[in-house]
Design a protein around this motif. Structure first.
Motif: not given
Length: 544
Positions: A415-436
Motif C-alpha cells: 500500500p502507498s500514500d497514493q493508494d490511500r488518497r485515491s481510495t478516499s476520493q473514489a469511495l464517495l462516488a462508489l457509495a452513491g451519495t455526494p458529500l452534501g
C-alpha cells in the motif's frame, strides 16, 4: 482547549511539506490540503510510532491538494532550511493578501463532545461489494497507522479526515472512523493552524466541520472549538472565507465549497454573499477556477475539474441556482471519456481516480445518472482484486499506470500514500451519495473482508474474464482504464477486480488531497519547492 508548543524549525519543516503539496495540489479530494506536522512535544497526542505526535500535518487533496485535496511525496528527509530554493511563488494563487490583522476573529472556544460517532452494529464478515471492500482497505490502513495517517513523518490530519468521510460514505468501518475522529478532536488547532491558535486556515476548519456533521458530533463542541462560529468568523464582507495568517491568504474554491456544505448541514446556513462569491468563480465554459479572486473567473483556461466538482456539490446543497450547477455539470461531462474517467488540471490533467471520484460525486448530486455510472465503472476498473496481496485488496489505484505498476510488483506490492488518497476520493462516488448528504448514521462497526476464493489467494492467481457488469457476486475481470481526459479512449491490460453482484451504478449505502502522489522524483520536487517556503518564512496555509 489543548494546544502544543512548536519549535521554529519544526513549524518551518511543516510549512515546507505543505508548500510542496500545494504546488501539485490541483486535483482534490476531498479532498485537498494534507499538511505534515511539526516535531513531537510534551502535549502531543501519541500515535503508533512513539516518535510521531498528534501535531499539525490537504489534499491535496489533495484534501484538500485542493482536493483534498495535496500530495506529499514518499520523501521522508525534509529539506535544509539553508539550501537555496526556487521562488516560493511557484504554483501559488494569483493574489496573496496582507497578513491578518490582530483583531480578526480566531478560533472560537466551544465545548467538548462526549462521543465521536454513532453506535455501530456488526456487519457482514465477507463481501464482494466494491464500496465495502474499499472501506476495508481504508480501515486496515487507518488501523495500521494508529487511526491517524502519517506523511513525511508527521501526522496527516487532512487525509485522515478524508478517510473518515469515505468510511461514513461506505456505511461501515465506524469503529476506525470514530477513533480517527477522536484524534482529530484531541487537538484541532494542530490541523487548523499548525498548532498555533493565532493561525486559522478556513479550509481546514471547514473540512473538520463536515467531519463533525457526518459523525453526528455537535459542531460547536469539537475538541473545545466551535467550528461553526470559527468558520463564520473567517467570512469577509464579500463572502469569501479567508485564512487568518501572518503568511498570507491561500484560501481556495475547495475550502469555500467545504464551508458552504458544512454550514448548510450544521443548520447555520451559508450567507448569500458566500454563495455568490463561489458562483463568481465560475468561468465562461461552466467550470470553476481553483484559485479564487474577487474579480471572478474570466478565462476558460482557469477552469479546474476538481474545483468544479466541489463547487457544484456545494451549490446544489446550499442553493446556487439550477443554471449555474447545470453548466458546471456540462463542463464536467465534457471532460469525461467514454470509459468514465475524468482528469484534473495542470500536472494532474491525465485521467485519474481522484478527479473521477470527485466528478462522480457531482454527477450524483446533480442527478446525472449516466455520467455517474460511467465514473463508477472507471473506478471499479482500478480496484485491486484478489490477484493482489491481501494488504492491497479493495484499494483503488490513482491511475492505470499505478495499477499496472502494482500488478507488475506482484507479491512485493505494498500500500502507498497514493493508494490511500485515491481510495478516499473514489469511495464517495462508489457509495452513491455526494458529500452534501454523507453520514455515519447506520454504519456498521467493521468493514467486511474480500470474499476471495482459496484459489485466488496467491498474488499470481488469475480469474476468468467477464465483461458483464451484472454478473453474480464473484471476482471478475475488469478492463483497466487508460484513456486521457476527454479522449473517450479505453483499453489496456485486464486484471481481476472485486465487483458488486449488481449493476455498476452508484451503490445505495449511506454515503471530497486528493492524491497526486507521483513517482519519488516528483516527491523530491515537492520538498525542493516546499523549502522555498521555509526560506521565505512559511507563507502557505493549510486548505481543505
Amino acid at each position: 482547549m489543548p494546544t502544543t508548543t512548536r519549535a521554529p524549525l519544526a513549524r518551518h519543516l511543516a510549512a515546507a511539506a505543505l508548500a510542496g503539496a500545494l504546488v501539485l495540489a490541483p486535483t482534490t479530494a476531498a479532498l485537498a490540503d494534507e499538511t505534515p506536522a511539526p516535531e513531537v512535544t510534551s502535549s502531543a497526542t501519541a500515535t503508533p510510532d512513539a516518535s510521531v505526535a498528534d501535531t499539525p500535518s490537504q489534499s491535496p487533496s489533495p484534501s484538500v491538494d485542493p482536493s483534498g485535496d495535496a500530495v506529499p511525496g514518499d520523501v521522508t528527509t525534509p529539506p535544509s532550511a539553508t539550501e537555496p530554493a526556487p521562488s516560493p511563488q511557484t504554483g501559488a494563487p494569483a493574489e496573496a493578501v496582507a497578513p491578518a490583522e490582530p483583531d480578526q476573529p480566531g478560533l472560537v472556544t466551544g465545548g467538548t463532545a462526549r462521543s465521536f460517532g454513532p453506535a455501530a452494529a456488526a456487519g457482514p464478515a465477507i463481501s464482494t461489494d466494491p464500496t465495502l471492500l474499499g472501506a476495508h482497505y481504508l480501515e486496515q490502513q487507518l488501523l495500521a497507522s494508529g487511526n491517524l495517517f502519517v506523511n513525511f513523518g508527521f501526522p496527516d490530519y487532512g487525509l485522515t479526515a478524508d478517510a473518515v468521510l469515505a468510511l461514513d460514505a461506505a456505511g461501515t468501518g465506524q469503529t476506525a472512523a470514530a477513533a480517527a475522529t477522536a484524534l482529530l478532536a484531541k487537538d484541532p488547532v494542530a490541523y487548523t493552524g499548525f498548532g498555533d491558535p493565532a493561525e486559522v486556515y478556513s479550509g481546514s476548519v471547514a473540512k473538520l466541520l463536515n467531519v463533525a456533521v457526518a459523525q453526528g458530533i455537535d459542531p460547536t463542541a469539537f475538541g473545545g472549538v466551535d467550528l461553526v462560529a470559527t468558520l463564520q468568523g473567517r467570512e469577509q464582507p464579500n463572502g469569501r472565507f479567508t485564512d487568518a495568517s501572518q503568511y498570507g491568504d491561500y484560501s481556495n474554491a475547495f475550502g469555500q465549497s467545504f464551508a458552504l456544505i458544512g454550514l448548510h448541514r450544521a443548520g447555520a446556513g451559508p450567507s448569500a454573499e458566500a454563495i455568490s462569491y463561489l458562483i463568481d468563480q465560475q468561468c465562461p465554459n461552466g467550470g470553476f477556477q481553483l484559485y479564487m479572486s474577487d474579480a471572478g473567473c474570466t478565462a476558460d483556461t482557469a477552469a479546474d475539474p476538481d474545483a468544479t466538482a466541489m463547487a457544484v456539490q456545494a451549490l446544489i446543497a446550499a442553493g446556487g441556482g439550477a443554471g449555474v450547477t447545470s453548466d458546471g455539470l456540462d463542463y464536467l461531462a465534457s471532460r469525461q471519456g467514454s470509459d468514465g474517467g475524468v482528469g484534473g488540471a495542470g500536472l494532474t490533467s491525465s485521467v485519474n481516480a481522484n478527479s473521477t471520484g470527485l466528478a462522480g460525486q457531482a454527477f450524483l448530486a446533480g442527478g446525472r445518472s449516466a455520467q455517474a455510472r460511467l465514473a463508477v465503472s472507471y473506478l471499479q476498473g482500478l480496484q485491486y482484486g484478489c490477484s493482489f496481496p491481501a494488504a492491497l485488496r479493495g484499494g483503488i489505484a490513482y491511475d492505470a499506470t499505478t495499477f499496472a505498476s502494482q500488478k507488475e510488483a506482484g507479491s512485493t506490492a505494498t500500500p502507498s500514500d497514493q493508494d490511500r488518497r485515491s481510495t478516499s476520493q473514489a469511495l464517495l462516488a462508489l457509495a452513491g451519495t455526494p458529500l452534501g448528504t454523507v453520514t455515519a448514521a447506520g454504519a456498521d462497526a467493521v468493514a467486511p473482508q474480500p470474499a476471495c476464493s482459496q484459489a485466488s489467494q496467491s498474488p499470481s492467481a488469475s480469474a476468468s474474464p467477464s465483461a458483464s457488469p451484472s454478473a453474480s457476486p464473484s471476482i471478475t475481470t475488469s478492463t483497466t482504464p487508460t484513456s486521457t481526459s476527454g479522449s473517450g479512449s479505453s483499453g489496456g491490460p485486464t486484471e481481476p477486480a472485486v465487483v458488486a453482484g449488481g449493476s455498476t451504478s452508484p451503490g445505495s449505502l449511506a454515503q471530497t488531497g486528493s492524491d497526486l502522489l507521483l513517482p519519488v522524483g516528483l516527491g523530491a520536487l515537492l520538498v525542493v519547492l516546499g523549502s522555498a517556503a521555509v526560506i521565505t518564512s512559511r507563507r502557505r496555509g493549510a486548505h481543505a
